[in-house]
Design a protein around this motif. Structure first.
Motif, PDB file in Angstrom:
ATOM      1  N   VAL A  12       0.858  -1.175   0.000  1.00 36.38           N
ATOM      2  CA  VAL A  12       0.000   0.000   0.000  1.00 36.38           C
ATOM      3  C   VAL A  12       0.901   1.233   0.000  1.00 36.38           C
ATOM      4  N   THR A  13       0.547   2.223  -0.795  1.00 37.57           N
ATOM      5  CA  THR A  13       1.312   3.471  -0.796  1.00 37.57           C
ATOM      6  C   THR A  13       0.743   4.403   0.265  1.00 37.57           C
ATOM      7  N   MET A  14       1.602   4.846   1.162  1.00 41.75           N
ATOM      8  CA  MET A  14       1.166   5.807   2.176  1.00 41.75           C
ATOM      9  C   MET A  14       1.728   7.176   1.831  1.00 41.75           C
ATOM     10  N   TYR A  15       0.836   8.139   1.654  1.00 43.86           N
ATOM     11  CA  TYR A  15       1.208   9.540   1.471  1.00 43.86           C
ATOM     12  C   TYR A  15       0.908  10.282   2.766  1.00 43.86           C
ATOM     13  N   ALA A  16       1.753  11.227   3.110  1.00 44.33           N
ATOM     14  CA  ALA A  16       1.510  12.059   4.280  1.00 44.33           C
ATOM     15  C   ALA A  16       1.656  13.527   3.898  1.00 44.33           C
ATOM     16  N   VAL A  17       0.742  14.346   4.400  1.00 43.52           N
ATOM     17  CA  VAL A  17       0.725  15.779   4.077  1.00 43.52           C
ATOM     18  C   VAL A  17       0.454  16.562   5.359  1.00 43.52           C
ATOM     19  N   PRO A  18       0.866  17.816   5.415  1.00 47.22           N
ATOM     20  CA  PRO A  18       0.564  18.631   6.597  1.00 47.22           C
ATOM     21  C   PRO A  18      -0.925  18.952   6.684  1.00 47.22           C
ATOM     22  N   ALA A  19      -1.344  19.397   7.843  1.00 49.17           N
ATOM     23  CA  ALA A  19      -2.739  19.752   8.076  1.00 49.17           C
ATOM     24  C   ALA A  19      -3.215  20.810   7.090  1.00 49.17           C
ATOM     25  N   GLY A  20      -4.425  20.599   6.551  1.00 51.79           N
ATOM     26  CA  GLY A  20      -5.037  21.574   5.657  1.00 51.79           C
ATOM     27  C   GLY A  20      -4.554  21.521   4.227  1.00 51.79           C
ATOM     28  N   THR A  21      -3.803  20.470   3.851  1.00 50.21           N
ATOM     29  CA  THR A  21      -3.210  20.408   2.508  1.00 50.21           C
ATOM     30  C   THR A  21      -4.125  19.735   1.490  1.00 50.21           C
ATOM     31  N   VAL A  22      -4.698  18.601   1.850  1.00 50.70           N
ATOM     32  CA  VAL A  22      -5.511  17.819   0.908  1.00 50.70           C
ATOM     33  C   VAL A  22      -6.989  17.854   1.292  1.00 50.70           C
ATOM     34  N   GLY A  23      -7.295  17.629   2.545  1.00 49.22           N
ATOM     35  CA  GLY A  23      -8.679  17.626   2.992  1.00 49.22           C
ATOM     36  C   GLY A  23      -9.416  16.370   2.574  1.00 49.22           C
ATOM     37  N   ARG A  24     -10.677  16.304   2.917  1.00 47.01           N
ATOM     38  CA  ARG A  24     -11.521  15.158   2.555  1.00 47.01           C
ATOM     39  C   ARG A  24     -12.020  15.343   1.132  1.00 47.01           C
ATOM     40  N   GLN A  25     -11.703  14.384   0.284  1.00 47.14           N
ATOM     41  CA  GLN A  25     -12.119  14.450  -1.120  1.00 47.14           C
ATOM     42  C   GLN A  25     -13.114  13.335  -1.399  1.00 47.14           C
ATOM     43  N   PRO A  26     -14.260  13.650  -1.999  1.00 43.73           N
ATOM     44  CA  PRO A  26     -15.311  12.642  -2.180  1.00 43.73           C
ATOM     45  C   PRO A  26     -15.046  11.659  -3.314  1.00 43.73           C
ATOM     46  N   ARG A  27     -14.104  12.020  -4.229  1.00 41.92           N
ATOM     47  CA  ARG A  27     -13.823  11.129  -5.369  1.00 41.92           C
ATOM     48  C   ARG A  27     -12.312  10.973  -5.533  1.00 41.92           C
TER      49      ARG A  27
END
Length: 284
Positions: free
Chosen positions: A242-257
């Motif tokens: 599994v690929t794990m990506y990590a980003v700081p708070a507020g970068t990506v957010g919840r995406q529905p698709r």
């Protein structure tokens, strides 16, 4: 009334059977405490409580947490990182530091279950709340192949133990553990030894990291196992990772698709705000 205290085998092996028995008998265990994970009050008489041992090169500090927040475990940290934690934990809970004999020589580790105890951590407008790690599951294309992926994004800044400045060190902590900056989302990141993703009965249970005494320990654990799609599980089983990506708070957010998730990741990559690694799949 006995305390509802859990001392894991891992913690017991570090502090010794005698000290573990004394803890379970009430010695060195506080009636109330500040949870080392969520930073809110806890009561060892009223709710299940975990013992969490922060281990440096020469010093070990015992802290306490709600069992619902984090299981009893050993968290390896550097001696420098431990210095601030010794002061803050000792002020809140007495002085649960053990001598050099209780310390291990750990592998690099990320103490993500204990976000920075800063008043600015957490959701905007919620001062005093600790950051929580959010997990989004989705398929992310690497070229033409869809890879089962996890995007980890905290709700606020995450710092090293003892950091009270509010500075976000989330990506730095992960890079210390071997995660690499992402320059091209189409390229599969290198596999990170010792880390893995635990999936059982079609649900995501945990992200595991190397334990100080060997084996694995939970870096992130779901309060309730998360259901994943059949396509996500098929891709994970097919590649065994599994690929794990990590980003700081507020970068990506919840995406529905998933297409929107990729677009958000691409924007974060362009800003240099993504680290990643491929983690072997544990379970099915």
């Amino acid at each position: 009334m006995p305390r509802m205290l859990d001392v894991s085998d891992e913690v017991r092996s570090e502090i010794g059977d005698d000290e573990a028995d004394r803890l379970l008998g009430g010695a060195h265990a506080p009636d109330s405490y500040e949870c080392t994970s969520c930073r809110t009050p806890g009561d060892a008489f009223q709710e299940p409580t975990s013992t969490v041992l922060f281990v440096g090169e020469e010093t070990a500090v015992l802290a306490f947490a709600h069992a619902r927040c984090i299981p009893s475990q050993v968290v390896p940290v550097s001696e420098e990182q431990l210095a601030g934690a010794v002061r803050s934990i000792s002020q809140a809970q007495g002085d649960p530091a053990f001598g050099p004999d209780a310390a291990a020589h750990p592998q690099p580790s990320v103490p993500a279950p204990a976000p920075a105890p800063t008043p600015n951590a957490g959701r905007p407008g919620a001062p005093g709340q600790a950051a929580i790690l959010g997990i989004t599951c989705g398929l992310v294309l690497h070229g033409d192949a869809g890879h089962a992926s996890l995007v980890v994004e905290p709700t606020g800044p995450v710092g090293r133990p003892g950091n009270t400045t509010g500075e976000d060190e989330f990506l730095d902590l992960l890079q210390d553990a071997g995660f690499q900056p992402v320059l091209d989302l189409d390229k599969t990141p290198d596999q990170l030894p010792g880390w893995s993703v635990l999936v059982a009965m079609g649900k995501l249970h945990a992200i595991l990291q190397p334990a100080a005494a060997g084996g694995s320990t939970g870096w992130w654990q779901a309060h309730q196992p998360l259901q994943v799609t059949d396509a996500w599980r098929f891709a994970a089983n097919q590649l065994g990772e599994v690929t794990m990506y990590a980003v700081p708070a507020g970068t990506v957010g919840r995406q529905p698709r998933e297409d929107l998730l990729r677009q958000a990741l691409e924007r974060a990559v362009a800003l240099g705000q993504v680290v990643a690694a491929s983690l072997p799949l544990a379970g099915t």
